[in-house]
Design a protein around this motif. Sequence first.
Motif, short mmCIF file in Angstrom:
data_model
loop_
_atom_site.label_atom_id
_atom_site.label_comp_id
_atom_site.label_asym_id
_atom_site.label_seq_id
_atom_site.Cartn_x
_atom_site.Cartn_y
_atom_site.Cartn_z
N ALA A 63 0.84 -1.21 0.00
CA ALA A 63 0.00 0.00 0.00
C ALA A 63 0.87 1.25 0.00
CB ALA A 63 -0.93 0.00 1.22
N ASP A 64 1.96 1.22 0.76
CA ASP A 64 2.89 2.36 0.80
C ASP A 64 3.52 2.56 -0.58
OD1 ASP A 64 4.59 4.36 1.61
OD2 ASP A 64 6.09 2.99 2.39
N SER A 65 3.93 1.48 -1.23
CA SER A 65 4.55 1.59 -2.55
C SER A 65 3.58 2.17 -3.57
CB SER A 65 5.03 0.21 -3.01
OG SER A 65 5.95 -0.34 -2.09
N LEU A 66 2.32 1.72 -3.55
CA LEU A 66 1.31 2.24 -4.47
C LEU A 66 0.99 3.70 -4.16
CD1 LEU A 66 -0.98 -0.91 -4.51
CD2 LEU A 66 0.18 0.06 -6.51
N LEU A 67 0.98 4.04 -2.87
CA LEU A 67 0.76 5.43 -2.48
C LEU A 67 1.81 6.34 -3.10
CD1 LEU A 67 -0.09 7.88 -0.69
CD2 LEU A 67 1.18 6.81 1.18
N LEU A 68 3.08 5.99 -2.96
CA LEU A 68 4.16 6.81 -3.51
C LEU A 68 4.13 6.83 -5.03
CD1 LEU A 68 7.06 5.71 -1.12
CD2 LEU A 68 5.69 7.79 -1.02
N ASN A 69 3.72 5.73 -5.64
CA ASN A 69 3.65 5.66 -7.10
C ASN A 69 2.59 6.60 -7.66
OD1 ASN A 69 4.30 4.08 -9.72
ND2 ASN A 69 2.08 3.95 -9.58
N TYR A 70 1.43 6.70 -6.98
CA TYR A 70 0.32 7.49 -7.49
C TYR A 70 0.30 8.93 -6.98
CZ TYR A 70 -2.04 3.41 -9.49
OH TYR A 70 -2.37 2.34 -10.25
N ARG A 71 1.19 9.28 -6.05
CA ARG A 71 1.09 10.58 -5.37
C ARG A 71 1.11 11.76 -6.34
NH1 ARG A 71 1.32 12.85 -0.36
NH2 ARG A 71 2.19 14.96 -0.32
N LYS A 72 1.99 11.70 -7.34
CA LYS A 72 2.10 12.82 -8.28
C LYS A 72 1.12 12.72 -9.44
CE LYS A 72 6.94 13.97 -7.39
NZ LYS A 72 8.29 14.11 -7.99
N TYR A 80 -6.60 6.79 -1.71
CA TYR A 80 -7.19 5.46 -1.46
C TYR A 80 -6.15 4.53 -0.81
CZ TYR A 80 -8.85 0.72 -2.50
OH TYR A 80 -9.21 -0.58 -2.41
N TYR A 81 -4.93 4.50 -1.38
CA TYR A 81 -3.90 3.59 -0.85
C TYR A 81 -3.33 4.10 0.47
CZ TYR A 81 -4.22 0.89 -5.10
OH TYR A 81 -4.69 0.10 -6.11
N ALA A 82 -3.37 5.41 0.70
CA ALA A 82 -2.95 5.95 2.01
C ALA A 82 -3.90 5.45 3.09
CB ALA A 82 -2.92 7.47 1.97
N ARG A 83 -5.20 5.45 2.79
CA ARG A 83 -6.18 4.94 3.77
C ARG A 83 -5.98 3.44 4.01
NH1 ARG A 83 -10.41 8.50 0.88
NH2 ARG A 83 -10.53 10.34 2.23
N LEU A 84 -5.67 2.69 2.92
CA LEU A 84 -5.40 1.26 3.07
C LEU A 84 -4.16 1.04 3.95
CD1 LEU A 84 -6.02 -0.47 -0.38
CD2 LEU A 84 -7.32 -0.75 1.74
N LEU A 85 -3.13 1.88 3.75
CA LEU A 85 -1.92 1.77 4.56
C LEU A 85 -2.25 1.96 6.04
CD1 LEU A 85 1.11 1.74 5.12
CD2 LEU A 85 1.20 4.14 4.47
N VAL A 86 -3.07 2.98 6.36
CA VAL A 86 -3.46 3.21 7.76
C VAL A 86 -4.23 2.01 8.31
CG1 VAL A 86 -4.90 4.65 9.27
CG2 VAL A 86 -3.46 5.71 7.54
N HIS A 87 -5.12 1.44 7.47
CA HIS A 87 -5.93 0.29 7.91
C HIS A 87 -5.04 -0.91 8.23
CE1 HIS A 87 -9.05 -2.73 8.04
NE2 HIS A 87 -8.47 -3.39 7.04
N TYR A 88 -4.14 -1.29 7.28
CA TYR A 88 -3.30 -2.47 7.50
C TYR A 88 -2.28 -2.23 8.63
CZ TYR A 88 -5.18 -4.42 3.17
OH TYR A 88 -6.01 -4.92 2.21
N ALA A 89 -1.75 -1.00 8.72
CA ALA A 89 -0.80 -0.70 9.79
C ALA A 89 -1.48 -0.76 11.16
CB ALA A 89 -0.18 0.69 9.58
N SER A 90 -2.77 -0.37 11.23
CA SER A 90 -3.51 -0.47 12.49
C SER A 90 -3.68 -1.93 12.89
CB SER A 90 -4.88 0.20 12.35
OG SER A 90 -4.75 1.55 12.04
N LEU A 91 -4.01 -2.78 11.91
CA LEU A 91 -4.13 -4.21 12.21
C LEU A 91 -2.80 -4.79 12.65
CD1 LEU A 91 -6.39 -5.35 9.20
CD2 LEU A 91 -7.09 -4.96 11.58
N ASP A 92 -1.71 -4.28 12.08
CA ASP A 92 -0.38 -4.77 12.41
C ASP A 92 0.18 -4.11 13.68
OD1 ASP A 92 1.79 -6.44 11.84
OD2 ASP A 92 2.87 -4.82 10.84
N LYS A 93 -0.59 -3.15 14.25
CA LYS A 93 -0.19 -2.40 15.45
C LYS A 93 1.14 -1.69 15.23
CE LYS A 93 -2.76 -5.38 18.64
NZ LYS A 93 -2.71 -6.24 19.83
N ASP A 94 1.31 -1.16 14.03
CA ASP A 94 2.52 -0.41 13.67
C ASP A 94 2.19 1.09 13.75
OD1 ASP A 94 4.74 0.74 12.60
OD2 ASP A 94 4.78 -0.45 10.76
N THR A 95 2.42 1.68 14.93
CA THR A 95 2.04 3.08 15.18
C THR A 95 2.74 4.04 14.22
OG1 THR A 95 1.75 2.55 17.51
CG2 THR A 95 1.90 4.87 16.94
N GLY A 96 4.01 3.80 13.97
CA GLY A 96 4.76 4.69 13.08
C GLY A 96 4.18 4.73 11.69
#
Length: 660
Positions: A63-72, A80-96
Amino acid sequence: MQKGFFIANKPLQNKRILAGVNRKKLFLIIPLLCFLNGYTQVGNWKKKMSQKNVSVHDKSYYADSLLLNYRKSNRDSALYYARLLVHYASLDKDTGSVEYGQVHIGSLHHLKGNLDSSLFYYFKTLESYKARKFADGIAAVYNNIATIYKMQSRYDLAIKNYYEALEILKKTRRYNAIGNLYSNFAGLYYLLENHQKALELYGKAKEFFLKEKDVHEITHTYRGIGRIYIQQKKYTEAEKEIKQALAFDSKNNIKVFFPENHLLLMEIYLATGRHNKFRESVKLIHQLLHTEKQAHNLAAYYKYLGDFESKQKNWKKAVQHYDTSLNYANVENLPEVKLDLLKNRLLAAVNAGDQHMFTQEWNEIQQLEKQVQELRQDRITQETEARYNLRDKEALILALNQRNTTAHQLVEKERELKAQGQKQNLYLWIGISGICVFFIYVLFINRKLNTTKKQLEKTVEQKDFLFKELNHRVKNNLHIVNSFLGIEMHGKTKDVQDILKTCEARIHSLGLVHEMLYQGETIEQVELKQYVEKLVSYLTNTLVGKDTTVTTTVSGHLIISSHQSVLLGLIVNELLTNAIKYAKDPSRYLTISLFARQDGKNIVIEIKDDGVGLKEDFTPQKPGSLGMKLANGLTQQLNGTFTYERLNPGTCFRIVFEVK
C-alpha cells in the motif's frame, strides 16, 4: 529473427540488432520499456494485496509503494492507498506507519484543496506524536497546521502554531527545519504587511540555511527579502537581492525559480523606468511562462506588460494585456491583485475611448475595495489577538510555575511538621527523664518554626515587592510607548493622528491597570471606581472639547480581577472614544454618562450619550467598525454580554459580566 527483437542469452547478436535500429526510435523504445516495467510492478503490487495468504505487514508495504507511485500522477488513487496503509498498519499495530499514512492523507487533502479534512488528519497525527513524545514529528505537524491556517486566512492560529513548532525545534540542531519554519513565518508576516518583522525572520532563516548549505532555500530567502524591498519601494536593495537569487540559481542549476526572479526584475525595471531592461526580461521568460502555465506568474507577467504599454500610452494594447492578466487572476481568486488590475484596466479603457462598461467595472472595483479592506482589517485584528493571547499565555505559565513552587514548598514543610508531631506523641509515653528531654525538644522546635515562619513571611513580602515592581516597570514601558506615539503625531495628517490617539488611549487603559496594581494593597485586584474615573479623566483631557461633558457614577465598592480590568478598560475606552468622536450633534452640547453598579454576582456597565444616535443598519459585527468589533470580542473574553439600546436622543451601550 526479425530486427528489433532481443534473443535471450545471445548478447553479441543483440548488439548487432541494436546497431541496425534507428537511434531516434531507440529513444522512444527505452521510455516505453521503463513505463511497461513500472506498469507491471504496480500490477504485481495490486495482485499481491488481494491475495489471502499475504501478511498484513506485507500489505502495508505494498500500500505504501502504491501510495508513492500514485502521489504525483493520481491523487485520488494515492488517497485510497494511504487509507489502506493506515488500515493495515492499524491491524499490524505499527504506530509509526499509521502516523506516516495519516500525514500523507492530510497532505493529499491539502493538495486537493480540502483544507478542513487536512486539518482533521493533521490533528489526529499530532495527538499520536504527543502520546509517544516524538518531538520532531510534533514540530513538523504544527508547521503543516500553521500553513493550512495561513491559507484559510486564520492568521492568529497560524502564528500560534508556528510559535509552537519553533519552541520545539529551537532545542534541536535541525538547522534546515528551523530555517524553513522561519521562512514560512516570514511569509505570513509579509501577508500581514508587517515588513519589518518579515525581514527579521527572513534574516534568521538565511542564517540557518547557510549553516546547512541549502542552496534552494538560500535563494528563496533572497527572493523573499527582495519582494519586501519592492513593497517598500527600495528598488536598489530589491534588485541586489533578486540578482543574488539569480546568481545562486545559475550557479547551482536551479531553473524552477527562473521566471519568478525575472518577473520581480520586470517589476523593478518598470518602476524605475528602465524600459530596455524590461524588454530583455520579457524575451527571456515569455516562452518559459507559457510552457509552465502557472496562473499567478502569468497574471503578473501580463499585468506588467499592461503597465508598460500604459506608460507608452498604447492604451488598446494595455487593455488587452490587463484582460489576459484578469483571466489568470480569476483562476486563483486573488482579490488584491484583481483590484489593482481592474483600476489599471479601467484607466486604460477610458484613455482608449472605450467607456461602454464604465459603470459595471466601477461597481466591481468598489465591491473589491470593500473586500480587500475587510481582509486587511481582519489580518490586523487577528495579528493583534495572537500577540495578546501569546503574551497572556506566557504570563499565565510563569504565574502557575511560581504558585506550584510555593505550594510544593508549603507541602514539604507541612510533611516535616507532621513527622515532628508524631515524634512528640511518642515522647508523651516516656518517663520523667524523657519528659524533660521532650520539653527541651519542644522549645527547640518552636524556635525553628518561628524562624521558618519569618523566612516565609519575608519571602512573601519579597514576591509582593517584585510583583509591584514588575507592574511599575510595565506601566513605565507603556508610558514610553505612548510618548513615542505622541512624537509620531507631529507632522502627520488628521486621520493618522486620530489612529495614533486611539492607540494611545488603548495603551493608557492597560497602563492604568498596572499603575493601580503597583499602588494598591493587593496584587491581583483593582477597585473599579478609581480605575474608571482615572480612565475617563484621561480620555476627557485628551479627546473632549468644550462642547462635550463626560460624567461617571459608580455605585458601591466594586472589586474586579486584574485580568477583567484589562479587558474592561479596553472596552470602555473603545465605547467612550466612539461616543466622543461620532455622537456629537453640531447644534447642541453632547453629554456622555458612565454608570457602574453590581447586580447580584454581575457587574453592569452602561455608557449613555444624547448624541445623534446609531445608523439604522448598525450592528457591532458590521465591517469597518473595528472599535465595535473589539468591544464585542473583548466582552466575549469576559464571558459577558454586549448589548445596545437606541434612545431618544442618543444611544446606550450595556456590558454585563460576572465578578470573579
